[in-house]
Write a protein that holds these residues in place. Structure first.
Motif, PDB file in Angstrom:
ATOM      1  N   LYS A   6      47.652  43.136  37.483  1.00 48.46           N
ATOM      2  CA  LYS A   6      46.301  42.875  37.000  1.00 48.46           C
ATOM      3  C   LYS A   6      45.590  41.894  37.921  1.00 48.46           C
ATOM      4  N   LYS A   7      44.295  42.165  38.140  1.00 50.99           N
ATOM      5  CA  LYS A   7      43.517  41.260  38.980  1.00 50.99           C
ATOM      6  C   LYS A   7      43.101  40.055  38.166  1.00 50.99           C
ATOM      7  N   THR A   8      43.092  38.933  38.808  1.00 52.83           N
ATOM      8  CA  THR A   8      42.674  37.720  38.106  1.00 52.83           C
ATOM      9  C   THR A   8      41.607  36.996  38.926  1.00 52.83           C
ATOM     10  N   ARG A   9      40.911  36.117  38.249  1.00 53.79           N
ATOM     11  CA  ARG A   9      39.961  35.269  38.974  1.00 53.79           C
ATOM     12  C   ARG A   9      40.102  33.852  38.419  1.00 53.79           C
ATOM     13  N   VAL A  11      38.537  30.718  36.857  1.00 55.07           N
ATOM     14  CA  VAL A  11      37.351  30.264  36.126  1.00 55.07           C
ATOM     15  C   VAL A  11      37.346  28.741  36.146  1.00 55.07           C
ATOM     16  N   LYS A  12      36.217  28.191  36.582  1.00 52.50           N
ATOM     17  CA  LYS A  12      36.089  26.735  36.666  1.00 52.50           C
ATOM     18  C   LYS A  12      35.304  26.224  35.460  1.00 52.50           C
ATOM     19  N   GLU A 144      41.955  33.943  34.840  1.00 52.04           N
ATOM     20  CA  GLU A 144      41.515  34.896  33.810  1.00 52.04           C
ATOM     21  C   GLU A 144      41.713  36.307  34.337  1.00 52.04           C
ATOM     22  N   VAL A 145      42.226  37.179  33.500  1.00 54.51           N
ATOM     23  CA  VAL A 145      42.420  38.573  33.912  1.00 54.51           C
ATOM     24  C   VAL A 145      41.059  39.247  33.962  1.00 54.51           C
ATOM     25  N   VAL A 146      40.794  39.953  35.062  1.00 60.79           N
ATOM     26  CA  VAL A 146      39.515  40.660  35.199  1.00 60.79           C
ATOM     27  C   VAL A 146      39.659  42.007  34.509  1.00 60.79           C
ATOM     28  N   GLU A 147      38.916  42.167  33.405  1.00 62.13           N
ATOM     29  CA  GLU A 147      39.076  43.364  32.578  1.00 62.13           C
ATOM     30  C   GLU A 147      38.328  44.573  33.128  1.00 62.13           C
ATOM     31  N   ALA A 148      37.198  44.319  33.799  1.00 63.08           N
ATOM     32  CA  ALA A 148      36.312  45.432  34.180  1.00 63.08           C
ATOM     33  C   ALA A 148      36.911  46.314  35.272  1.00 63.08           C
ATOM     34  N   GLU A 149      37.873  45.775  36.032  1.00 59.92           N
ATOM     35  CA  GLU A 149      38.352  46.482  37.217  1.00 59.92           C
ATOM     36  C   GLU A 149      38.960  47.860  36.933  1.00 59.92           C
TER      37      GLU A 149
END
Ligand code: SF4
Ligand code: SF4
Ligand code: SF4
Length: 182
Positions: A6-9, A11-12, A144-149
């Motif tokens: 899963k891709k993550t980003r 978040v600050k 945070e897991v990027v859901e839209a991908e």
């Protein structure tokens, strides 16, 4: 590489503990200095992307970071009641809004928005957090897991399948090869 990973980003966030805020406004000073041109050349808290709403009589201080610009005054507003006192409905709003002067560049009137002090090289933590020696502001980074991908990938696959159906695999592949070299 595991394509199912899963891709993550990152978040600050800045956590605000209003109970610890003493209204010293060091955060406003640091923010305005950091965003001066050239950097640190001047201090003008009217240029700060954080403002501390103060109610000294009641010992209430609430730091608010500037959010997005809004073109029009909103219809649905929030009324805050803190320790029995009801505050004006725009008091704690983070927007740069036509209804008030907050979060506007004093010379141009352009909206100001918190940019988390993004800079190259990056700061260890945002200026306002660094300046707050009372612990009212805390910088937090979380993954945070990027859901839209997956959905985007699904849409892309459907699009590619229909192109292959229409033009054939070879033509689509040749086109992708050619475009990717351009
Ligand atoms: S620096 Fe900290 S304590 Fe001082 S006004 Fe800002 S948030 Fe409050
Ligand atoms: S300041 Fe905020 S709450 Fe008040 S009208 Fe503008 S957007 Fe709405
Ligand atoms: S994070 Fe940076 S830009 Fe945002 S309010 Fe704090 S000092 Fe200003």
């Amino acid at each position: 590489m595991d394509s199912n990973r899963k891709k993550t980003r990152i978040v600050k966030e800045i956590k605000v503990d209003a109970k610890k805020c003493v209204g010293c406004r060091a955060c406003e000073i640091a923010c305005s200095a950091f965003h001066a041109t050239p950097k640190y050349s001047s201090v003008n808290t009217a240029r700060s992307r954080i403002m501390v709403v103060t109610d000294e009589m009641r010992d209430i201080f609430v730091p608010i970071r500037a959010g997005a610009y809004t073109e029009a005054e909103c219809n649905g507003r929030n009324r805050y009641v803190i320790e029995g006192k009801e505050y004006d409905e725009c008091t704690f709003c983070p927007a740069s809004c036509p209804s008030r002067d907050a979060f506007k560049e004093p010379d141009s009137g352009l909206p100001l928005k918190c940019d988390m002090c993004e800079s190259v090289p990056p700061l260890e933590k945002p200026m306002c957090v660094d300046a707050c020696t009372f612990g009212a502001l805390t910088y937090v980074e979380r993954e945070e897991v990027v859901e839209a991908e997956p959905q985007k990938r699904g849409e892309m696959e459907i699009g590619l399948k229909s192109l292959i159906k229409k033009y054939g695999l070879k033509k689509v592949k040749d086109t992708i090869d050619r475009v990717s070299k351009e």
